[in-house]
Enzyme design. Structure first.
Site, PDB file in Angstrom:
ATOM      1  N   LYS A 230      38.402 -29.303  20.000  1.00  0.00           N
ATOM      2  CA  LYS A 230      37.862 -28.299  20.171  1.00  0.00           C
ATOM      3  C   LYS A 230      37.923 -27.802  21.490  1.00  0.00           C
ATOM      4  O   LYS A 230      37.754 -28.150  22.169  1.00  0.00           O
ATOM      5  CB  LYS A 230      36.315 -28.261  19.717  1.00  0.00           C
ATOM      6  CG  LYS A 230      35.402 -27.102  19.702  1.00  0.00           C
ATOM      7  CD  LYS A 230      33.783 -27.166  19.907  1.00  0.00           C
ATOM      8  CE  LYS A 230      33.320 -26.398  21.025  1.00  0.00           C
ATOM      9  NZ  LYS A 230      31.574 -26.581  20.572  1.00  0.00           N
TER      10      LYS A 230
ATOM     11  N   GLY B 150      23.492 -21.786  23.962  1.00  0.00           N
ATOM     12  CA  GLY B 150      22.171 -22.382  24.094  1.00  0.00           C
ATOM     13  C   GLY B 150      20.531 -21.509  23.878  1.00  0.00           C
ATOM     14  O   GLY B 150      20.059 -22.382  24.233  1.00  0.00           O
TER      15      GLY B 150
ATOM     16  N   ALA C  84      27.120 -22.121  18.293  1.00  0.00           N
ATOM     17  CA  ALA C  84      26.209 -21.406  19.701  1.00  0.00           C
ATOM     18  C   ALA C  84      25.115 -20.525  19.058  1.00  0.00           C
ATOM     19  O   ALA C  84      25.490 -19.627  18.236  1.00  0.00           O
ATOM     20  CB  ALA C  84      27.305 -20.828  20.385  1.00  0.00           C
ATOM     21  N   GLY C  85      23.564 -20.991  19.530  1.00  0.00           N
ATOM     22  CA  GLY C  85      22.979 -19.431  18.899  1.00  0.00           C
ATOM     23  C   GLY C  85      21.842 -20.266  18.027  1.00  0.00           C
ATOM     24  O   GLY C  85      20.810 -19.307  18.387  1.00  0.00           O
TER      25      GLY C  85
ATOM     26  N   ASN D 134      23.952 -28.405  19.159  1.00  0.00           N
ATOM     27  CA  ASN D 134      24.020 -29.178  20.095  1.00  0.00           C
ATOM     28  C   ASN D 134      22.473 -29.369  20.548  1.00  0.00           C
ATOM     29  O   ASN D 134      21.996 -29.652  19.875  1.00  0.00           O
ATOM     30  CB  ASN D 134      24.941 -29.480  21.157  1.00  0.00           C
ATOM     31  CG  ASN D 134      24.766 -30.471  21.239  1.00  0.00           C
ATOM     32  OD1 ASN D 134      25.240 -31.219  22.724  1.00  0.00           O
ATOM     33  ND2 ASN D 134      23.178 -31.759  21.490  1.00  0.00           N
ATOM     34  N   THR D 135      22.250 -28.124  20.806  1.00  0.00           N
ATOM     35  CA  THR D 135      20.901 -27.755  22.243  1.00  0.00           C
ATOM     36  C   THR D 135      19.868 -27.942  20.612  1.00  0.00           C
ATOM     37  O   THR D 135      18.772 -27.767  21.673  1.00  0.00           O
ATOM     38  CB  THR D 135      20.661 -26.597  22.862  1.00  0.00           C
ATOM     39  OG1 THR D 135      22.536 -26.655  23.494  1.00  0.00           O
ATOM     40  CG2 THR D 135      19.700 -26.498  23.957  1.00  0.00           C
TER      41      THR D 135
END
Length: 264
Positions: free
Chosen positions: A106, A167, A193-194, A215-216
């Protein structure tokens, strides 16, 4: 009933996956929580920040691969923390050495430390180098449809536009850009993301995205393992809804049981 996921695989670089939820391995309390959350998510592809995570380069320290063995998961090394094309390329080559010739990576080249937005010029340069070097590149990028198509043309095996800053948990802020990218793509489009909660993941899939990486949203939840389970269900539901085809939006309701033709 036939298992829907098994008949609708996500195909990346010639490999089929029944799960369309990709998960990160950072920000968890420890490796045991990482393992439990990954299992609850049903993820088959897990991304690893080579610059921050030990996968064998630091002997004597806890090794992520003991918790998430490569014979069970596809390890996706990422270039998080890289701000130049050269650093990103160097990191991918290190990952290839550590993982015995592994070529699926990635790519992310960041341009701003506050928002973690990608440096798209450096991303293009790094992608070109890595593809020439034999890597299968999944690339984090902005939500620019022209750039997404260019990355596909370079030879990236998946394009991963942000839905909101990394995040942030803001959810899908750019659905029309994502639709434009999806409609013109011949490789998987994976939101990266987001995402903040399960409904965000479901919306991404309902728009037609091929998968979601997060992830977050999982690791930062009050109960990461339970949130991972929720995200699994959301991705599956969103994909099923997309494939089923929603009813058209219209200004006025129509009764489920029509009144036309009723007696007297």
């Amino acid at each position: 009933m036939t298992d829907f996921a098994s008949t609708d695989p996500l195909v990346i670089a010639g490999t089929s996956y029944s799960s369309r939820l990709l998960t990160g391995t950072g920000k968890f309390a420890d490796l045991e929580q990482t393992r439990l959350a990954t299992e609850a998510a049903g993820a088959q592809i897990v991304t690893v920040a080579i610059r921050r995570t030990n996968i064998g380069q630091n002997p004597g320290e806890p090794n992520l691969l003991d918790a998430l063995p490569p014979d069970r998961y596809t390890i996706l090394p990422n270039t998080a923390g890289c701000y130049t094309a050269d650093d990103a390329v160097r990191t991918c080559r290190l990952a290839r050495e550590l993982l015995d010739g592994h070529t699926l990576v990635k790519l992310e080249v960041l341009g701003d430390q506050r928002t973690l937005y990608p440096d798209v010029v450096a991303t293009l340069a790094a992608a070109e180098t890595l593809v020439r070097d034999g890597f299968h590149v999944m690339v984090y990028t902005s939500d620019d449809p022209i750039l997404a198509k260019r990355l596909e043309e370079i030879g990236c095996v998946a394009v991963m536009p942000l839905a909101a800053p990394i995040g942030s948990g803001l959810g899908i802020q750019n659905r029309y850009n994502l639709i434009e990218i999806i409609e013109n793509a011949k490789v998987p489009i994976i939101v990266d993301a987001g995402v903040g909660t399960a409904s965000d993941a479901s919306i991404a899939m309902e728009l037609g995205c091929d998968g979601v990486l997060m992830n977050t949203a999982i690791a930062g939840a009050k109960d990461p393992v339970l949130m991972a389970h929720a995200m699994k269900l959301a991705v599956e539901a969103g994909r099923a809804a997309f494939k089923a085809g929603r009813i058209p939006r219209k200004r006025f309701a129509s009764a489920s049981s029509p009144v036309d033709g009723l007696i007297g």
